[in-house]
Design a protein around this motif. Sequence first.
Motif, PDB file in Angstrom:
ATOM      1  N   SER A  41       5.692 115.118 154.562  1.00 50.04           N
ATOM      2  CA  SER A  41       5.784 116.555 154.282  1.00 50.04           C
ATOM      3  C   SER A  41       5.461 116.937 152.845  1.00 50.04           C
ATOM      4  CB  SER A  41       7.185 117.051 154.615  1.00 50.04           C
ATOM      5  OG  SER A  41       8.106 116.507 153.687  1.00 50.04           O
ATOM      6  N   HIS A  42       5.367 115.950 151.947  1.00 52.17           N
ATOM      7  CA  HIS A  42       5.185 116.275 150.530  1.00 52.17           C
ATOM      8  C   HIS A  42       4.560 115.060 149.836  1.00 52.17           C
ATOM      9  CE1 HIS A  42       6.161 117.409 146.384  1.00 52.17           C
ATOM     10  NE2 HIS A  42       6.348 118.629 146.836  1.00 52.17           N
ATOM     11  N   PRO A  43       3.692 115.278 148.826  1.00 54.20           N
ATOM     12  CA  PRO A  43       3.079 114.124 148.146  1.00 54.20           C
ATOM     13  C   PRO A  43       4.102 113.108 147.639  1.00 54.20           C
ATOM     14  CG  PRO A  43       1.918 116.126 147.538  1.00 54.20           C
ATOM     15  CD  PRO A  43       3.102 116.565 148.380  1.00 54.20           C
ATOM     16  N   ARG A  44       5.295 113.536 147.249  1.00 53.92           N
ATOM     17  CA  ARG A  44       6.286 112.576 146.741  1.00 53.92           C
ATOM     18  C   ARG A  44       6.739 111.595 147.840  1.00 53.92           C
ATOM     19  NH1 ARG A  44       9.543 117.453 146.346  1.00 53.92           N
ATOM     20  NH2 ARG A  44      10.588 117.681 148.347  1.00 53.92           N
ATOM     21  N   ASP A  45       6.528 111.949 149.110  1.00 49.34           N
ATOM     22  CA  ASP A  45       6.919 111.053 150.211  1.00 49.34           C
ATOM     23  C   ASP A  45       6.100 109.759 150.227  1.00 49.34           C
ATOM     24  OD1 ASP A  45       8.681 113.044 150.933  1.00 49.34           O
ATOM     25  OD2 ASP A  45       7.426 113.814 152.571  1.00 49.34           O
ATOM     26  N   MET A  46       4.961 109.748 149.548  1.00 49.38           N
ATOM     27  CA  MET A  46       4.083 108.569 149.519  1.00 49.38           C
ATOM     28  C   MET A  46       4.363 107.662 148.310  1.00 49.38           C
ATOM     29  SD  MET A  46       2.070 108.809 152.211  1.00 49.38           S
ATOM     30  CE  MET A  46       3.636 109.192 152.988  1.00 49.38           C
ATOM     31  N   ALA A  47       5.384 108.041 147.514  1.00 55.68           N
ATOM     32  CA  ALA A  47       5.599 107.400 146.209  1.00 55.68           C
ATOM     33  C   ALA A  47       5.808 105.888 146.282  1.00 55.68           C
ATOM     34  CB  ALA A  47       6.780 108.053 145.500  1.00 55.68           C
ATOM     35  N   GLY A  48       6.458 105.384 147.325  1.00 57.36           N
ATOM     36  CA  GLY A  48       6.785 103.961 147.356  1.00 57.36           C
ATOM     37  C   GLY A  48       5.699 103.049 147.879  1.00 57.36           C
ATOM     38  N   TYR A  49       4.553 103.593 148.269  1.00 64.92           N
ATOM     39  CA  TYR A  49       3.556 102.779 148.964  1.00 64.92           C
ATOM     40  C   TYR A  49       2.676 101.922 148.043  1.00 64.92           C
ATOM     41  CZ  TYR A  49       4.296 104.917 153.606  1.00 64.92           C
ATOM     42  OH  TYR A  49       4.809 105.308 154.806  1.00 64.92           O
ATOM     43  N   ALA A  50       2.489 102.354 146.788  1.00 59.21           N
ATOM     44  CA  ALA A  50       1.493 101.699 145.921  1.00 59.21           C
ATOM     45  C   ALA A  50       1.667 100.182 145.828  1.00 59.21           C
ATOM     46  CB  ALA A  50       1.492 102.340 144.536  1.00 59.21           C
ATOM     47  N   PRO A  51       2.887  99.665 145.542  1.00 56.40           N
ATOM     48  CA  PRO A  51       2.994  98.204 145.410  1.00 56.40           C
ATOM     49  C   PRO A  51       2.759  97.465 146.733  1.00 56.40           C
ATOM     50  CG  PRO A  51       5.156  99.272 145.154  1.00 56.40           C
ATOM     51  CD  PRO A  51       4.136 100.370 145.214  1.00 56.40           C
ATOM     52  N   LEU A  52       2.993  98.117 147.853  1.00 56.66           N
ATOM     53  CA  LEU A  52       2.795  97.468 149.152  1.00 56.66           C
ATOM     54  C   LEU A  52       1.308  97.445 149.529  1.00 56.66           C
ATOM     55  CD1 LEU A  52       5.793  99.157 151.014  1.00 56.66           C
ATOM     56  CD2 LEU A  52       5.702  96.849 150.073  1.00 56.66           C
ATOM     57  N   ARG A 104       4.721 128.914 153.879  1.00 59.90           N
ATOM     58  CA  ARG A 104       5.784 128.173 153.198  1.00 59.90           C
ATOM     59  C   ARG A 104       5.763 128.400 151.690  1.00 59.90           C
ATOM     60  NH1 ARG A 104       8.620 124.325 156.386  1.00 59.90           N
ATOM     61  NH2 ARG A 104       9.887 123.779 154.580  1.00 59.90           N
ATOM     62  N   ARG A 105       4.545 128.536 151.125  1.00 55.36           N
ATOM     63  CA  ARG A 105       4.438 128.784 149.678  1.00 55.36           C
ATOM     64  C   ARG A 105       4.987 130.157 149.323  1.00 55.36           C
ATOM     65  NH1 ARG A 105      -1.401 125.862 148.511  1.00 55.36           N
ATOM     66  NH2 ARG A 105      -0.493 123.883 147.815  1.00 55.36           N
ATOM     67  N   LEU A 106       4.808 131.129 150.202  1.00 61.52           N
ATOM     68  CA  LEU A 106       5.376 132.457 149.946  1.00 61.52           C
ATOM     69  C   LEU A 106       6.895 132.407 150.020  1.00 61.52           C
ATOM     70  CD1 LEU A 106       3.013 134.902 151.888  1.00 61.52           C
ATOM     71  CD2 LEU A 106       3.475 134.884 149.430  1.00 61.52           C
ATOM     72  N   ALA A 107       7.414 131.674 151.000  1.00 62.08           N
ATOM     73  CA  ALA A 107       8.864 131.613 151.202  1.00 62.08           C
ATOM     74  C   ALA A 107       9.564 130.793 150.123  1.00 62.08           C
ATOM     75  CB  ALA A 107       9.155 131.024 152.583  1.00 62.08           C
ATOM     76  N   GLU A 108       8.905 129.734 149.644  1.00 59.73           N
ATOM     77  CA  GLU A 108       9.524 128.831 148.665  1.00 59.73           C
ATOM     78  C   GLU A 108       8.525 128.557 147.541  1.00 59.73           C
ATOM     79  OE1 GLU A 108      12.088 125.702 151.091  1.00 59.73           O
ATOM     80  OE2 GLU A 108      10.179 126.094 152.067  1.00 59.73           O
ATOM     81  N   PRO A 109       8.385 129.499 146.600  1.00 61.13           N
ATOM     82  CA  PRO A 109       7.395 129.321 145.531  1.00 61.13           C
ATOM     83  C   PRO A 109       7.645 128.029 144.760  1.00 61.13           C
ATOM     84  CG  PRO A 109       8.325 131.539 145.498  1.00 61.13           C
ATOM     85  CD  PRO A 109       9.124 130.749 146.489  1.00 61.13           C
ATOM     86  N   GLU A 110       6.587 127.376 144.339  1.00 62.75           N
ATOM     87  CA  GLU A 110       6.566 126.151 143.539  1.00 62.75           C
ATOM     88  C   GLU A 110       6.880 124.876 144.316  1.00 62.75           C
ATOM     89  OE1 GLU A 110       8.821 126.642 139.899  1.00 62.75           O
ATOM     90  OE2 GLU A 110       7.987 128.659 139.635  1.00 62.75           O
ATOM     91  N   THR A 111       7.748 124.955 145.321  1.00 59.67           N
ATOM     92  CA  THR A 111       8.137 123.743 146.047  1.00 59.67           C
ATOM     93  C   THR A 111       6.928 123.015 146.625  1.00 59.67           C
ATOM     94  OG1 THR A 111      10.172 124.871 146.654  1.00 59.67           O
ATOM     95  CG2 THR A 111       9.635 122.879 147.890  1.00 59.67           C
ATOM     96  N   TRP A 112       5.932 123.778 147.054  1.00 56.40           N
ATOM     97  CA  TRP A 112       4.813 123.176 147.782  1.00 56.40           C
ATOM     98  C   TRP A 112       3.509 123.202 146.996  1.00 56.40           C
ATOM     99  CZ3 TRP A 112       7.067 120.626 151.463  1.00 56.40           C
ATOM    100  CH2 TRP A 112       8.276 121.127 151.973  1.00 56.40           C
ATOM    101  N   ASP A 113       3.605 123.473 145.666  1.00 56.55           N
ATOM    102  CA  ASP A 113       2.400 123.555 144.829  1.00 56.55           C
ATOM    103  C   ASP A 113       1.574 122.270 144.875  1.00 56.55           C
ATOM    104  OD1 ASP A 113       3.041 126.079 144.097  1.00 56.55           O
ATOM    105  OD2 ASP A 113       3.550 125.633 142.006  1.00 56.55           O
TER     106      ASP A 113
END
Length: 248
Positions: A41-52, A104-113
Motif C-alpha cells: 500500500s505504500h513505498p515504505r512497505d518495500m523497505a526490508g527487501y533490499a538485502p534479500l 485518497r490524496r484529497l482525504a489524507e494530504p501528504e500521507t500518499w505523496d
Amino acid sequence: MSPISQLYDDIWTNEVALDEYNVRGVLVVGDQRALVWDTLSHPRDMAGYAPLVGERELLVVYSHADWDHIWGTAGLPRAASAIVGHSSCRARFADDVSVTLQERRLAEPETWDAVTLVAPTTTFDNEMVLSLGTMTIHLRHLPGHTPDSIVGFIPARGVLLMGDAAETPFPVVPAGSSLDHWIGELERWERDPRVRTVVPAHGVVGGTDILARNIDYLTRLRDGRPIDVGEPLTDFYLKTHESNLRAR
Ligand SMILES: [Zn+2]
C-alpha cells in the motif's frame, strides 16, 4: 517487529497493517531473479527487501490492481525489469487506479505523496510462466474478487499465492461477479496434489483447507444457503459479509 517473515529458504511473506485489515505480499528469491508479489500500500512497505534481493534482477507481479496491492512500487530496491499483471490489470491503470489515489490524496494530504503508480509492462490473459532461474512461478487468471485477479503457483515449493482470490475468514465479493467460474477455479487448485501451502493476501497462511473454506462460503452465497461465518468478525468483515449477501 519486522513485517517480513521467512516461509521457506527462498520465500518471505511481508504483512503490513492498514486501518481496517492487514495485507500480505511475498518475495520469492530465485538464483537469478527475485520476484515481488504485490508491492502493497505504500513505498515504505518495500523497505526490508533490499538485502534479500541482493544483486538479482527484479520482477514484480500484481495480483490485481486494488490500491493495497500496488501502491508500494516506488519503494522497490531497484527498478523492476518487468511488471507483470493480467491485461485487465493494466487497463485499470487508465481507469479506476488513478481515481482512487486522487481521492485518497484529497482525504489524507501528504500521507500518499510518495506513491507512484506504475502499470504492468507485461500482461497475459490466461496463463504465464516466469523463470527465476532454477525456480519457476506459474501465473493463472482467477477472476471473481475483481476481473483482473490472478494467482501464482511455485511448483518447487508447493506454494500457491492467492492475492484476494481466497482469504480468511472469507473473500470480498463484488456485485455481478461470476461465482461459478470463481468456485470452479478454486476447486481446480484444491484438487491439485502439488499444492501444500496457500498464501492469501488477507488472513492466515495455511493449507488447502483455506481453499475449501472459501469454496464453501462462495457456494452457499451463490445458492442462497445459510452461512455460518464461524468466528467473531472484525468490523471490516462484518460489513463485508453484509455487502457480500447484498451482492447476490
Ligand atoms: Zn486486497
